[in-house]
Design an enzyme around this catalytic site. Structure first.
Site, PDB file in Angstrom:
ATOM      1  CG  LEU A  64     -47.512  34.540  -1.237  1.00 30.74           C
ATOM      2  CD1 LEU A  64     -47.155  34.923   0.187  1.00 30.74           C
ATOM      3  CD2 LEU A  64     -49.010  34.698  -1.475  1.00 30.74           C
ATOM      4  CG  HIS A 122     -41.422  27.725  -2.901  1.00 32.64           C
ATOM      5  ND1 HIS A 122     -42.189  27.614  -4.026  1.00 32.64           N
ATOM      6  CD2 HIS A 122     -41.378  29.053  -2.609  1.00 32.64           C
ATOM      7  CE1 HIS A 122     -42.587  28.821  -4.417  1.00 32.64           C
ATOM      8  NE2 HIS A 122     -42.104  29.708  -3.566  1.00 32.64           N
ATOM      9  CD  GLU A 123     -41.074  30.188   1.025  1.00 29.39           C
ATOM     10  OE1 GLU A 123     -40.482  31.224   0.659  1.00 29.39           O
ATOM     11  OE2 GLU A 123     -42.228  29.904   0.656  1.00 29.39           O
TER      12      GLU A 123
HETATM   13 NI    NI Z   1     -42.322  31.792  -3.328  1.00 29.60          NI
END
Ligand code: NI
Length: 179
Positions: free
Chosen positions: A107, A148-149
């Site tokens: 995002l 990823h996080e």
């Molecule tokens: Ni991300």
């Protein structure tokens, strides 16, 4: 109020309470910083987590890390199904195995995607909203999202790991998952 009207009223009230936070984008220095561990649950952290969930669902994302909304705390929300969120406080990957290679988005890097290789299985230890430790195991998309996080919490973006070019997302096939 009854029935449908009451449901509509409650939905409107909920929307009024929703707090969508601004998602920081690549180039913002906050995304390159390491996050601090959460030491106690406070009303501010609760509000942060609720706002992160609101922001995640509003953006149709799979995951969101606190630095993406400008907060340098080790807090992550992940929802691979759209109805079953995981809240991970101070997450640590303690096991990983296998390999998966696939397209990934973020995002904080809107409109782009790239191929990244991740473990196909991870086990993460984290704290829940009551600051109680729990374990979560994930494979495939959930494993990818956890990696990823947790990378975000260390100040890393997936674009550092992309194999080959970063591509534009084809908006006609706008079903890509972004985290
Ligand atoms: Ni991300």
């Amino acid at each position: 109020m009854q029935g449908v009207l009451r449901e509509q009223f409650l939905l409107q009230e909920r929307k009024k309470e929703m707090a969508i936070r601004k998602i920081r984008e690549i180039g913002d220095e906050v995304l390159g910083k390491k996050c601090k561990a959460v030491t106690e649950m406070t009303p501010r952290i609760r509000e942060l987590i609720q706002d992160m969930l609101d922001t995640l669902y509003e953006a149709n994302g799979v995951g969101l890390a606190a630095p993406q909304v400008g907060i340098l705390k080790q807090v992550v929300v992940i929802d691979t199904t759209g109805e079953d969120p995981y809240i991970l406080i101070n997450p640590k990957i303690v096991e990983s195995s296998g390999e998966q290679t696939g397209m990934e988005g973020c995002l904080s890097v809107p409109g782009k995607q790239g191929q990244v290789t991740r473990p196909n299985y991870v086990k993460v230890v984290a704290l829940d909203m009551d600051m109680k430790e729990f374990e979560l195991e994930g494979t495939e998309l959930l494993a990818r999202a956890i990696c990823h996080e947790t990378d975000h919490l260390q100040g890393h973006l997936y674009v550092e790991k992309v194999q080959g070019p970063l591509k534009d997302i084809n908006m006609d096939e706008d079903d890509e998952e972004e985290a």
